[in-house]
Write a protein that holds these residues in place. Structure first.
Motif, PDB file in Angstrom:
ATOM      1  N   ASP A  19      14.709  -0.509   8.153  1.00 41.95           N
ATOM      2  CA  ASP A  19      13.815   0.548   7.663  1.00 41.95           C
ATOM      3  C   ASP A  19      13.842   0.850   6.138  1.00 41.95           C
ATOM      4  N   PRO A  20      12.899   0.602   5.551  1.00 38.07           N
ATOM      5  CA  PRO A  20      12.444   1.263   4.044  1.00 38.07           C
ATOM      6  C   PRO A  20      13.004   2.606   3.895  1.00 38.07           C
ATOM      7  N   PRO A  21      13.260   2.647   2.289  1.00 39.36           N
ATOM      8  CA  PRO A  21      13.974   3.767   2.033  1.00 39.36           C
ATOM      9  C   PRO A  21      13.122   5.017   2.365  1.00 39.36           C
ATOM     10  N   GLN A  22      11.696   5.177   2.759  1.00 39.10           N
ATOM     11  CA  GLN A  22      11.036   6.317   3.061  1.00 39.10           C
ATOM     12  C   GLN A  22      11.244   6.848   4.556  1.00 39.10           C
ATOM     13  N   GLU A  23      11.986   5.791   5.124  1.00 36.98           N
ATOM     14  CA  GLU A  23      12.080   6.291   6.456  1.00 36.98           C
ATOM     15  C   GLU A  23      13.679   6.452   6.901  1.00 36.98           C
ATOM     16  N   ALA A  24      13.833   6.862   7.938  1.00 37.85           N
ATOM     17  CA  ALA A  24      15.343   7.139   8.470  1.00 37.85           C
ATOM     18  C   ALA A  24      15.885   5.807   8.640  1.00 37.85           C
ATOM     19  N   PHE A  68       8.755  -8.914  14.614  1.00 38.75           N
ATOM     20  CA  PHE A  68       9.215  -7.582  14.971  1.00 38.75           C
ATOM     21  C   PHE A  68       9.595  -6.939  13.702  1.00 38.75           C
ATOM     22  N   TRP A  69       9.282  -5.485  13.584  1.00 40.97           N
ATOM     23  CA  TRP A  69       9.984  -4.604  12.656  1.00 40.97           C
ATOM     24  C   TRP A  69      11.003  -3.633  12.961  1.00 40.97           C
ATOM     25  N   ALA A  70      12.128  -4.143  12.569  1.00 42.56           N
ATOM     26  CA  ALA A  70      12.549  -4.999  11.558  1.00 42.56           C
ATOM     27  C   ALA A  70      13.904  -5.195  11.443  1.00 42.56           C
ATOM     28  N   LEU A 120       1.186  -3.145  15.286  1.00 43.35           N
ATOM     29  CA  LEU A 120       1.075  -2.308  16.222  1.00 43.35           C
ATOM     30  C   LEU A 120       2.195  -1.182  16.069  1.00 43.35           C
ATOM     31  N   TRP A 121       1.892   0.099  16.179  1.00 43.52           N
ATOM     32  CA  TRP A 121       3.007   1.179  15.850  1.00 43.52           C
ATOM     33  C   TRP A 121       2.585   2.335  16.798  1.00 43.52           C
ATOM     34  N   PRO A 122       2.845   2.059  18.168  1.00 45.35           N
ATOM     35  CA  PRO A 122       2.448   3.157  19.169  1.00 45.35           C
ATOM     36  C   PRO A 122       3.099   4.436  18.784  1.00 45.35           C
ATOM     37  N   SER A 123       4.183   4.697  18.230  1.00 48.86           N
ATOM     38  CA  SER A 123       4.751   5.987  17.881  1.00 48.86           C
ATOM     39  C   SER A 123       4.075   6.563  16.875  1.00 48.86           C
ATOM     40  N   ASN A 124       4.085   6.031  15.914  1.00 46.66           N
ATOM     41  CA  ASN A 124       3.438   6.265  14.433  1.00 46.66           C
ATOM     42  C   ASN A 124       1.956   6.691  14.783  1.00 46.66           C
ATOM     43  N   TRP A 125       1.274   6.041  15.937  1.00 40.74           N
ATOM     44  CA  TRP A 125      -0.197   6.427  16.197  1.00 40.74           C
ATOM     45  C   TRP A 125      -0.131   7.419  17.220  1.00 40.74           C
ATOM     46  N   PHE A 165       0.745  -1.150   0.001  1.00 42.41           N
ATOM     47  CA  PHE A 165       0.049  -0.134   0.002  1.00 42.41           C
ATOM     48  C   PHE A 165       0.988   1.327   0.069  1.00 42.41           C
ATOM     49  N   TRP A 166       2.352   1.193   0.593  1.00 40.69           N
ATOM     50  CA  TRP A 166       3.038   2.346   0.587  1.00 40.69           C
ATOM     51  C   TRP A 166       3.926   2.531  -0.467  1.00 40.69           C
ATOM     52  N   GLN A 167       4.485   3.662  -0.397  1.00 38.58           N
ATOM     53  CA  GLN A 167       5.028   4.142  -1.707  1.00 38.58           C
ATOM     54  C   GLN A 167       6.462   3.505  -1.922  1.00 38.58           C
ATOM     55  N   TRP A 168       7.207   2.914  -0.559  1.00 39.81           N
ATOM     56  CA  TRP A 168       8.567   2.498  -0.734  1.00 39.81           C
ATOM     57  C   TRP A 168       8.955   1.190  -1.621  1.00 39.81           C
ATOM     58  N   SER A 169       8.007   0.813  -2.263  1.00 45.65           N
ATOM     59  CA  SER A 169       8.470  -0.154  -3.080  1.00 45.65           C
ATOM     60  C   SER A 169       7.456  -0.240  -4.400  1.00 45.65           C
ATOM     61  N   SER A 185       2.160  -9.232  13.213  1.00 46.22           N
ATOM     62  CA  SER A 185       3.312  -9.208  11.925  1.00 46.22           C
ATOM     63  C   SER A 185       3.980  -8.149  11.761  1.00 46.22           C
ATOM     64  N   GLU A 186       3.780  -7.045  12.610  1.00 45.63           N
ATOM     65  CA  GLU A 186       4.705  -6.005  12.700  1.00 45.63           C
ATOM     66  C   GLU A 186       4.438  -5.203  14.008  1.00 45.63           C
ATOM     67  N   PHE A 187       5.658  -4.919  14.634  1.00 50.93           N
ATOM     68  CA  PHE A 187       5.434  -3.869  15.821  1.00 50.93           C
ATOM     69  C   PHE A 187       6.741  -3.211  16.072  1.00 50.93           C
ATOM     70  N   LEU A 210      15.541   3.990  12.431  1.00 53.30           N
ATOM     71  CA  LEU A 210      14.172   4.518  13.159  1.00 53.30           C
ATOM     72  C   LEU A 210      13.735   3.255  13.740  1.00 53.30           C
ATOM     73  N   PHE A 211      13.531   2.118  13.238  1.00 57.13           N
ATOM     74  CA  PHE A 211      13.010   1.060  13.958  1.00 57.13           C
ATOM     75  C   PHE A 211      13.913  -0.249  13.913  1.00 57.13           C
ATOM     76  N   SER A 212      15.000  -0.171  13.008  1.00 57.10           N
ATOM     77  CA  SER A 212      15.841  -1.269  12.844  1.00 57.10           C
ATOM     78  C   SER A 212      16.263  -1.905  13.987  1.00 57.10           C
ATOM     79  N   ALA A 216      -0.520  -8.133   0.240  1.00 59.95           N
ATOM     80  CA  ALA A 216       0.293  -6.909   0.112  1.00 59.95           C
ATOM     81  C   ALA A 216       0.692  -6.615   1.548  1.00 59.95           C
ATOM     82  N   ASN A 217       1.562  -5.595   1.606  1.00 57.66           N
ATOM     83  CA  ASN A 217       1.914  -4.901   2.962  1.00 57.66           C
ATOM     84  C   ASN A 217       0.845  -3.882   3.225  1.00 57.66           C
ATOM     85  N   GLU A 218       0.245  -3.907   4.403  1.00 51.56           N
ATOM     86  CA  GLU A 218      -0.794  -3.058   5.141  1.00 51.56           C
ATOM     87  C   GLU A 218      -1.820  -2.643   3.839  1.00 51.56           C
ATOM     88  N   PRO A 219      -2.669  -3.537   3.404  1.00 51.57           N
ATOM     89  CA  PRO A 219      -3.559  -2.806   2.331  1.00 51.57           C
ATOM     90  C   PRO A 219      -4.534  -2.167   3.168  1.00 51.57           C
TER      91      PRO A 219
HETATM   92  O1  IFL Z   1       8.057   1.310   7.536  1.00 48.07           O
HETATM   93  C1  IFL Z   1       6.882   1.183   7.805  1.00 48.07           C
HETATM   94  C2  IFL Z   1       6.404   0.168   6.791  1.00 48.07           C
HETATM   95  O2  IFL Z   1       5.987   0.379   5.581  1.00 48.07           O
HETATM   96  C3  IFL Z   1       4.995  -0.669   7.346  1.00 48.07           C
HETATM   97  N1  IFL Z   1       4.610  -0.102   8.585  1.00 48.07           N
HETATM   98  C4  IFL Z   1       5.045   0.659   9.447  1.00 48.07           C
HETATM   99  C5  IFL Z   1       6.635   0.772   9.328  1.00 48.07           C
HETATM  100  C6  IFL Z   1       7.106   1.894  10.105  1.00 48.07           C
HETATM  101  O3  IFL Z   1       6.779   3.203   9.987  1.00 48.07           O
HETATM  102  O4  IFL Z   1       4.714  -1.561   6.844  1.00 48.07           O
END
Ligand code: IFL
Length: 459
Positions: free
Chosen positions: A426-431, A401-403, A310-315, A158-162, A355-357, A434-436, A239-242
């Motif tokens: 961390d994918p290309p759109q993030e520092a 865990f991510w990631a 589960l993304w407490p700081s993103n949310w 769903f996201w831009q990084w790929s 499958s992600e936190f 950040l979460f690595s 998909a990732n996060e549809p």
């Molecule tokens: O990098 C993000 C990724 O695109 C995702 N969920 C949240 C991650 C961290 O912001 O699938």
């Protein structure tokens, strides 16, 4: 039920679909005319992870795991300059030794004009694929098989990084992704609503299915195994996060989104009947913040198990720049979110995977040498709750865990990735940081490892 998956080029199929689909919906039968939805559950064979009630089973034992997100695993596996097989093998060893044996990996990316899109991409242009990157998946799966690891492979984003769904929208509407690029415009709402146009574009669905078929029906060039006969693949993920829309807008898209899940999952089932199908959903947060819509969109026998993120700081439940500051109150919300999803899975009668936190390093640092006190406390609390619920016999089966960032490091002053740089979690759109979870994060790794061993030891 006859399953006759024909091998055809996407352009050849397109003509038929344009006639068969409306823009509102494109069922799997419409899209291919030769594939039926609501196919039977996968054949139960001992080597494959299967579902029994609200649990996974492998052989004659429950399958529970602590895994990692490793989106770039196939990139590392590519031959030649592009990949880094030596790194991949060393890191699979490190993960395996820690008991981390379930990896969630990107198996399709699309070349895009996004500022922060990964390059190169697996799909270089509509219907054209980079054979080196596909061989990267081959290598990864072969090495994972040697270590008894399981893979969850996602087929879009769903996201831009790929590139992802937005790139399909560009290909089939002519609206360039750059117009909606959140890294240029800052307009995340507009980006998400544009990405969600994907589900209703009949022609885009044909190409997406062709991409799905290309990966799923591939034969591994390293070990000669057909992917569909390889028990290393636990699950194919849509998909990732549809999402049907943005955080709270897009209710009108929901019917077509739901149909897309049900039909695409049915299509994957026909291609890979021995493997599981999942969506990659974030749960209620990514379904217009609605548990009911999350339930409805997964209420099909074509989806074997549920996922949530589960993304407490993103949310905004915690602070990116100081995760310790609201650790306690954010954790309360996080645990409620976990419990609600496990309860919902129980009501649906399906297993569920977190499958992600993730959480930031102390003071929001990206530096791999900086401490991770709050993150460690967060991981531990999450794992303790998952373990307790699993021990009680509830529907939670595992976590990723991510990631995994492994030995990837950036030397860029702005911490951002650019083509040719080593990959981190961390994918290309993030520092990058950040979460690595880096190979040097000994305390966090120990927490994951202890949990992995405890989950495996449960009956
Ligand atoms: O990098 C993000 C990724 O695109 C995702 N969920 C949240 C991650 C961290 O912001 O699938």
């Amino acid at each position: 039920m006859q399953q006759t998956t024909m091998v055809r080029g996407w352009k050849a199929v397109l003509g038929g679909v344009a006639l068969a689909c409306t823009l509102a919906a494109c069922s799997s039968k419409d899209a291919t005319t030769d594939v039926e939805v609501d196919a039977a559950a996968p054949a139960a064979t001992d080597d494959f992870v299967r579902v029994e009630g609200t649990h996974f089973v492998l052989g004659d034992k429950p399958y529970r795991f602590a895994g990692a997100n490793f989106w770039y695993g196939a990139y590392l596996g590519a031959p030649g300059e592009l990949g880094d097989r030596e790194r991949l093998v060393a890191e699979l060893d490190q993960l395996s030794e820690a008991g981390i044996d379930n990896l969630r990996v990107l198996a399709m990316s699309e070349a895009s004009g996004f500022k922060r899109g990964v390059s190169p991409a697996i799909m270089t242009a509509p219907g054209q694929y980079d054979e080196n990157l596909l061989q990267g998946i081959d290598f990864l799966l072969d090495e994972m098989a040697k270590r008894d690891m399981k893979a969850v492979l996602y087929l879009n984003n769903f996201w831009q990084w790929s590139g992802g769904m937005s790139q399909y929208v560009e290909w089939f509407t002519g609206d360039p992704v750059s117009k909606f690029d959140p890294d240029e415009t800052g307009d995340w709402n507009g980006f998400m609503l544009n990405s969600a146009r994907f589900y209703a574009l009949a022609d885009a669905q044909v190409l997406y299915r062709e991409a799905i078929r290309t990966v799923i029906t591939r034969t591994n060039t390293i070990n000669g195994k057909a992917y569909v006969d390889d028990p290393t693949v636990m699950s194919w993920q849509l998909a990732n996060e549809p999402r049907p829309g943005s955080d709270t807008e897009g209710h009108d898209n929901f019917p077509v989104f739901k149909q897309w899940i049900h039909d695409t999952a049915g299509y994957i089932r026909t291609l890979a009947p021995k493997q599981l199908v999942s969506t990659g959903s974030e749960g209620e947060w990514g379904t217009l913040r609605s548990a009911e819509l999350f339930y409805e969109s997964h209420d099909t026998p074509n989806v074997d198990y549920l996922t949530f993120h589960l993304w407490p700081s993103n949310w905004s439940w915690m602070d990116h720049h100081d995760p310790a500051a609201r650790l306690e109150s954010g954790t309360v919300l996080a645990l409620e979110y976990i419990d609600r999803h496990i309860d919902l899975a129980g009501r649906m009668g399906k297993p569920i995977v977190l499958s992600e936190f993730g959480l930031n390093r102390d003071k929001g640092s990206y530096d791999p040498a900086s401490p991770t006190t709050a993150r460690d406390a967060f991981y531990k609390t999450i794992f303790d709750r998952v373990y307790a619920r699993a021990q009680a016999g509830d529907a939670i089966a595992g976590t990723n865990f991510w990631a995994w960032g492994g030995r990837g490091r950036t030397t860029n002053a702005d911490w951002m990735w650019k083509a040719g740089d080593p990959f981190t979690g961390d994918p290309p759109q993030e520092a990058q940081g950040l979460f690595s979870l880096f190979d040097s994060d000994a305390s966090t790794l120990q927490i994951v490892s202890d949990h992995a061993k405890a989950m495996r030891a449960l009956d």
